[in-house]
Design a protein around this motif. Structure first.
Motif, mmCIF file in Angstrom:
data_model
loop_
_atom_site.group_PDB
_atom_site.id
_atom_site.type_symbol
_atom_site.label_atom_id
_atom_site.label_comp_id
_atom_site.label_asym_id
_atom_site.label_seq_id
_atom_site.Cartn_x
_atom_site.Cartn_y
_atom_site.Cartn_z
ATOM 1 N N ASN A 161 -29.996 41.856 20.502
ATOM 2 C CA ASN A 161 -28.839 41.624 20.934
ATOM 3 C C ASN A 161 -28.049 41.115 21.951
ATOM 4 O O ASN A 161 -28.929 39.486 22.368
ATOM 5 C CB ASN A 161 -29.699 41.927 23.018
ATOM 6 N N GLY A 163 -25.283 39.137 24.057
ATOM 7 C CA GLY A 163 -24.443 39.286 25.772
ATOM 8 C C GLY A 163 -23.825 39.305 26.166
ATOM 9 O O GLY A 163 -24.031 37.328 26.309
ATOM 10 N N ARG A 166 -22.373 35.724 32.403
ATOM 11 C CA ARG A 166 -21.674 33.930 33.106
ATOM 12 C C ARG A 166 -23.248 33.337 33.320
ATOM 13 O O ARG A 166 -24.287 33.674 33.390
ATOM 14 C CB ARG A 166 -20.478 34.853 34.201
ATOM 15 N N LEU A 178 -25.976 35.503 35.358
ATOM 16 C CA LEU A 178 -25.595 36.910 36.179
ATOM 17 C C LEU A 178 -26.590 37.612 35.294
ATOM 18 O O LEU A 178 -25.028 38.322 34.520
ATOM 19 C CB LEU A 178 -24.838 37.138 37.017
ATOM 20 N N LEU A 180 -26.892 41.890 35.125
ATOM 21 C CA LEU A 180 -26.943 42.843 35.548
ATOM 22 C C LEU A 180 -28.339 43.683 35.343
ATOM 23 O O LEU A 180 -28.254 43.733 34.168
ATOM 24 C CB LEU A 180 -25.378 43.502 36.116
ATOM 25 N N LYS A 183 -28.310 46.175 31.909
ATOM 26 C CA LYS A 183 -27.673 45.765 30.563
ATOM 27 C C LYS A 183 -28.833 45.053 29.934
ATOM 28 O O LYS A 183 -30.054 44.457 30.204
ATOM 29 C CB LYS A 183 -27.274 44.771 30.836
ATOM 30 N N PHE A 212 -18.451 37.527 20.214
ATOM 31 C CA PHE A 212 -18.248 37.267 21.230
ATOM 32 C C PHE A 212 -17.396 38.671 22.260
ATOM 33 O O PHE A 212 -17.900 39.296 23.358
ATOM 34 C CB PHE A 212 -17.144 36.083 22.271
ATOM 35 N N CYS A 217 -18.707 44.008 25.516
ATOM 36 C CA CYS A 217 -19.037 45.603 25.073
ATOM 37 C C CYS A 217 -20.179 46.695 25.094
ATOM 38 O O CYS A 217 -21.024 45.563 25.283
ATOM 39 C CB CYS A 217 -18.419 46.223 23.704
ATOM 40 N N GLU A 225 -24.937 43.438 18.530
ATOM 41 C CA GLU A 225 -23.472 43.625 17.848
ATOM 42 C C GLU A 225 -23.375 42.928 15.987
ATOM 43 O O GLU A 225 -22.616 42.708 15.536
ATOM 44 C CB GLU A 225 -23.771 42.777 18.946
HETATM 45 C C1 LIG Z 1 -16.463 36.869 30.006
HETATM 46 C C2 LIG Z 1 -17.214 37.844 31.038
HETATM 47 C C3 LIG Z 1 -17.838 37.812 31.754
HETATM 48 C C4 LIG Z 1 -18.745 38.693 32.098
HETATM 49 N N1 LIG Z 1 -19.759 38.914 32.660
HETATM 50 C C5 LIG Z 1 -21.261 39.343 33.339
HETATM 51 C C6 LIG Z 1 -21.830 38.887 33.922
HETATM 52 O O1 LIG Z 1 -22.264 38.254 34.542
HETATM 53 N N2 LIG Z 1 -22.710 39.954 34.484
HETATM 54 C C7 LIG Z 1 -23.561 40.504 33.774
HETATM 55 O O2 LIG Z 1 -24.435 42.139 33.305
HETATM 56 N N3 LIG Z 1 -22.089 41.818 32.965
HETATM 57 C C8 LIG Z 1 -20.854 40.654 32.442
HETATM 58 N N4 LIG Z 1 -20.109 40.920 31.677
HETATM 59 C C9 LIG Z 1 -19.771 41.595 30.863
HETATM 60 C C10 LIG Z 1 -20.962 42.478 30.042
HETATM 61 O O3 LIG Z 1 -20.636 41.451 28.957
HETATM 62 C C11 LIG Z 1 -21.091 44.008 29.514
HETATM 63 O O4 LIG Z 1 -21.568 44.792 29.943
HETATM 64 C C12 LIG Z 1 -21.960 43.447 28.418
HETATM 65 O O5 LIG Z 1 -21.492 45.053 27.517
HETATM 66 C C13 LIG Z 1 -23.254 43.516 28.647
HETATM 67 O O6 LIG Z 1 -23.814 43.359 26.839
HETATM 68 P P1 LIG Z 1 -25.102 44.467 26.867
HETATM 69 O O7 LIG Z 1 -25.051 45.874 26.690
HETATM 70 O O8 LIG Z 1 -25.569 43.808 25.358
HETATM 71 O O9 LIG Z 1 -25.802 44.250 28.141
HETATM 72 C C14 LIG Z 1 -19.111 40.520 31.741
HETATM 73 C C15 LIG Z 1 -18.264 40.433 30.649
HETATM 74 C C16 LIG Z 1 -17.107 39.209 30.490
HETATM 75 C C17 LIG Z 1 -15.694 39.542 29.100
#
Ligand SMILES: Cc1cc2nc3c(=O)[nH]c(=O)nc-3n(C[C@H](O)[C@H](O)[C@H](O)COP(=O)(O)O)c2cc1C
Length: 478
Positions: A161, A163, A166, A178, A180, A183, A212, A217, A225
């Motif tokens: 994965n 992701g 931050r 972080l 969440l 995720k 990125f 997404c 990805e």
């Molecule tokens: C600049 C930026 C910062 C982000 N920061 C966080 C974060 O700190 N924690 C988080 O869970 N998602 C964050 N997101 C949203 C995740 O990137 C998004 O939910 C993504 O789907 C996570 O990847 P995953 O689906 O593989 O878990 C951020 C997105 C962007 C563009």
């Protein structure tokens, strides 16, 4: 479709920078700028006035340049989708769906690549060597990871994965993250926790910019990805298997910080707060997982890439809008809900509101489409509202959507409230400490299929309109 930009093949961040520059979509800032707030504040003002991508070439105390404000406009995304620059989010979403429906292209393993030009271990691991910005005054620290992809691998299935989470620089060898609940990296991390093992992880900056974009997404767990990026670029992303973590690292990345995350909450360290995409802070500084950086890889003359988050306009909202438009549309198609004409998440509404246009075929069809949206993977997370309109209105035609809400929507009859659904912990409209659940609203702004006596639409005469269109230039109006 013919693109109106030069066919520069975008394989890495440098190609995107070159293309942006050619298209007048990038400015180089040569004046000295401080990484501490100043860089972000310049970028933020530039973004609020819909400006170009920026490269800060003279960051105080550093030689490495910092790139910001990429993917702020549909144009930037059009470049990596190889689409005309005037493409709307809607056009890009359609292209995304058509490409991904054909299936992904897995990455290709290579033995070397530019990211291996510099390899730093032991005492040489020092994150402070990069011009990591502090974005907003109340942020907990300097954020290495904003335009970042965190790579992790499922220990049971081998699913890789990427992701975007931050990542704060806690010291020269530690990045607090972080991640969440729910995720993908969280799901993977829990598996390592159950096995009582450290989770290998790599924080990647640069490489194919699609990485990125895609890692920000929500792509379903199990779909990499890397594979979607391959499909979007039409050939595999080149990766190197790390001999430290076993993870596939993009061969053309600018900077990679790799090491291990301890999934045991007892070993978490304080991270945050950070100015989030909602325009608010959520929780303060609190214990969170962190990457123990064992090795840094970087290209010669690396480029650091950062993204201002905070109140829209931001990179996030555009990515959310496009990704969610494509994902919801695709997922409704997969659910075989008939008659879906178009789907749209307005950028200012981020992940929270969607519009669906449906050609009704039976009583209750419009409600079915709206309720189905809440049940999709993408709609289930944080989406608060769906507006359903008839097929004579495109979902991205906001003027017509407002018109439908005005003349085809009767609040008591045409509203469905769902009391509990999964939310995002970052939603400031929910009480602090209880942000995992939100309510949802469906606004059915269609004319009910079952009405026999439907309101009569004022329509123009087709033949006359054709004649007017043919003679249009004669009237000297444009
Ligand atoms: C600049 C930026 C910062 C982000 N920061 C966080 C974060 O700190 N924690 C988080 O869970 N998602 C964050 N997101 C949203 C995740 O990137 C998004 O939910 C993504 O789907 C996570 O990847 P995953 O689906 O593989 O878990 C951020 C997105 C962007 C563009």
């Amino acid at each position: 479709m013919k693109t109106n930009h030069a066919q520069v093949e975008i394989n890495d961040l440098r190609d995107l920078i070159q293309l942006c520059e050619q298209m007048g979509e990038l400015k180089r800032v040569k004046a000295e700028v401080d990484w501490n707030l100043e860089l972000c504040h310049i970028a933020k003002r530039n973004e609020e006035q819909n400006g170009p991508a920026l490269i800060f070439e003279n960051v105080k105390g550093y030689k490495t340049p910092v790139l910001t404000s990429v993917f702020m406009k549909p144009k930037h995304v059009a470049m990596v989708f190889n689409m005309p620059l005037q493409s709307t989010i809607f056009d890009l979403a359609k292209k995304w769906i058509s490409i991904t429906e054909k299936g992904g292209i897995p990455p290709k393993l290579v033995s070397n690549g530019p990211v291996m030009e510099n390899i730093k271990t032991g005492d040489d691991v020092n994150l402070y060597e990069f011009p990591v910005p502090k974005y907003f005054p109340k942020d907990g620290g300097r954020y290495f990871g904003t335009s970042v992809c965190l790579i992790t691998k499922d220990p049971e299935t081998g699913f890789v994965n990427l992701g975007t989470y931050r990542m704060e620089m806690l010291d020269e060898k530690s990045l607090g993250a972080l991640i969440l609940k729910g995720k993908d990296a969280d799901i993977t991390m829990k598996k390592y926790q159950a096995r009582n093992e450290l989770m290998p992880a790599a924080a990647v900056i640069g490489g194919d910019p699609r990485l990125f974009f895609l890692s920000a997404c929500s792509i379903p767990y199990g779909v990499s990805e890397y594979d979607i990026a391959g499909a979007l670029r039409g050939k595999p992303v080149e990766v190197i298997e790390s001999d430290l973590t076993g993870l596939p690292i993009p061969a053309h990345a600018e900077i990679v910080a790799e090491g291990f995350i301890d999934p045991n909450p007892e070993n978490y360290r304080d991270e945050g707060p950070f100015g989030e995409y909602t325009g608010y802070y959520s929780k303060g500084r609190m214990p969170r997982p962190w990457l123990d950086v064992k090795r840094i890889l970087h290209r010669n003359n690396p480029i650091f890439w950062g993204t201002t988050v905070g109140r829209p306009p931001t990179t996030n909202v555009l990515i959310h809008s496009l990704a969610k438009t494509a994902a919801l549309w695709e997922q409704l198609n997969q659910m075989k809900i008939p008659g879906i004409q178009s789907v749209y998440f307005h950028p200012a509404a981020g992940r929270f509101w969607a519009v669906i246009s449906v050609k009704q075929m039976y009583p209750g069809h419009a409600r079915q489409a709206g309720l189905a949206a809440f049940a999709t993977v993408v709609g289930n997370y944080g989406m608060k509202g769906v507006i359903v309109v008839d097929d004579d209105i495109r979902a991205d035609d906001w003027d017509r959507v407002m018109w439908a809400l005005s003349v085809r929507y009767n609040p008591v009859e045409d509203t469905e409230i769902i009391k509990k659904g999964r939310s995002t912990a970052l939603d400031p409209s929910l009480p602090m400490g209880n942000r995992h659940i939100c309510s949802r609203i469906l606004m059915d702004a269609t004319i009910p299929y079952e009405w026999e006596d439907k309101p009569e639409l004022v329509e123009m005469d087709e033949d006359m309109m054709k004649r007017v269109n043919e003679r249009w230039s004669e009237f000297g109006i444009d």
